[in-house]
Write an enzyme that holds these catalytic residues in place. Structure first.
Site, mmCIF file in Angstrom:
data_model
loop_
_atom_site.group_PDB
_atom_site.id
_atom_site.type_symbol
_atom_site.label_atom_id
_atom_site.label_comp_id
_atom_site.label_asym_id
_atom_site.label_seq_id
_atom_site.Cartn_x
_atom_site.Cartn_y
_atom_site.Cartn_z
ATOM 1 N N LYS A 38 0.850 -1.191 0.000
ATOM 2 C CA LYS A 38 0.000 0.000 0.000
ATOM 3 C C LYS A 38 0.881 1.234 0.000
ATOM 4 C CE LYS A 38 -3.098 2.619 3.090
ATOM 5 N NZ LYS A 38 -3.814 2.625 4.380
ATOM 6 N N GLU A 76 -8.405 11.731 12.987
ATOM 7 C CA GLU A 76 -7.537 10.595 13.317
ATOM 8 C C GLU A 76 -6.581 10.930 14.448
ATOM 9 O OE1 GLU A 76 -5.107 7.032 11.076
ATOM 10 O OE2 GLU A 76 -5.960 8.673 9.919
#
Length: 394
Positions: free
Chosen positions: A161, A206
């Protein structure tokens, strides 16, 4: 020795209203948070040792102060606000200790002062100015090529990723008052950590890490859906992207915890997008401060990719972008080592008339360039929608 005093006060009401100046430091989450103003001390740093240099500077500053803390809660006593660059290049990271701090947590409110600061009259927040957005005719085409190349590398097995980012630039038509932007962001995203730290303004969903005594927590996000999105959060692509991010945070925190709970992923709905989120909570096995934890977590797979070295190398090659403090840790730390550090997302950097917005996407083997472009557009809306009807110039 200079005195730092913290005393209980009556509930000050909305903390955004307690900030008297446009350059005030702000950190809001729900009904809790901090508003600071004046500069008792400031430290700028760059390079790979930026986190440790900032910690050492704060410890040295504390050693020359006499602290009278009559509250004894996380965020009382001396507090440093920080904002760090994503990468370890020559970019500027900053630590600022305000002269005056108003805070509220757990039903208690307090004021911290450094020395004997003066209390001049404040200013009324200015409305946000118009913005002339700078046109980039080839931005979407360039993005498609970047994502396609990343997908090729992932499918070839070079990495699992990578998180690619893009920016949008604008010219402000007048003075920018972060208090106005933070107020609007806090109203629209009350569950996010809303901040203004030295020209960086945003509302991050986050939490990289929060440390309160021996308790530690984190909120990992990866995988996004938005109104009109065609993929949704229930796909294998989203599950893979999210699992890689959650695993990267868990691996770091487990090394510091005697007990760690990794909760099942859930959907976190915001005003403009919905994320797949994993809550992590634990008990520290030894004394480690919040900034140290943040420095070891950063950069997670949620903002860089995995494996780390391969992902970082590829994003540096493909982005052709200096992220500055976007996607770096932003937050605060007190003298005990308690603190909260978020990932600087849904944010903008403001310097004079220059406005710069950022958004990124996690790219995996099933990623589609057009869909990832629309995801960045949805994320950019968190800041872009604050301003009046936009105009565009070349």
């Amino acid at each position: 020795m200079e005195l730092v005093r913290t005393v209980p006060i009556q509930d000050p009401g909305p903390l955004i209203d307690a900030a008297p100046f446009a350059d005030s430091l702000l950190w809001l989450h729900g009904d809790e948070g901090m508003a600071g103003w004046g500069i008792a001390a400031r430290f700028e740093v760059s390079g790979p040792g930026r986190f440790e240099h900032a910690r050492r500077w704060f410890r040295q500053w504390l050693a020359r102060r006499n602290v009278d803390d009559r509250v004894g809660l996380p965020g009382s006593g001396p507090v440093a606000f920080g904002s760090f660059t994503f990468d370890h290049g020559p970019g500027r990271s900053v630590f600022v200790i305000p002269q005056v701090l108003i805070a509220r947590r757990g039903g208690a409110s307090w004021m911290t002062t450094v020395g004997d600061p003066c209390h001049p009259d404040g200013t009324v927040p200015d409305p946000l100015p118009n913005v002339r957005w700078l046109a980039e005719p080839d931005a979407e085409e360039r993005w498609h090529k970047q994502v396609s190349r990343a997908v090729e590398d992932i499918r070839a097995g070079r990495l699992h990723k990578v998180v690619l980012a893009r920016d949008v630039r604008g010219l402000l038509g007048g003075p920018f008052d972060p208090r106005t932007a933070v107020s609007r962001l806090h109203d629209r995203f009350p569950g996010c950590w809303t901040f203004a730290v030295d020209g960086l303004v945003g509302a991050s969903p986050e939490l990289l890490t929060g440390r309160f005594g021996r308790m530690v927590k984190s909120l990992v996000l990866a995988g996004t859906d938005w109104p009109g999105g065609a993929i949704g959060l229930g796909t294998e692509k989203t599950a893979v992207e999210h699992e890689l991010a959650a695993d990267s945070a868990e691996d770091v925190l487990r090394a510091h915890c005697s007990q760690l709970d990794v909760h099942e992923p859930h959907e976190l709905q915001l005003a403009n997008v919905t994320h797949l989120a994993t809550r992590i909570s634990g008990t520290l096995s030894h004394n480690v401060d919040a900034l140290t934890l943040a420095s070891r977590l950063h950069p997670t797979a949620a903002v860089c990719g995995t494996p780390f070295r391969e992902a970082l190398s590829l994003l540096r090659e493909l982005e052709n972008l200096d992220r500055g403090r976007y996607a770096g840790p932003v937050g605060w730390q007190d003298a005990r080592g308690d603190g909260e550090w978020c990932i600087a997302l849904r944010c903008a950097e403001v310097k004079g008339p220059d406005l710069r917005l950022f958004a990124g996407c996690g790219i995996v083997g099933d990623s589609n360039p057009a869909s990832e472009w629309h995801e960045t557009e949805a994320k950019l809306g968190a800041i872009r929608d604050l301003f009046a009807e936009p105009t565009c110039v070349k």
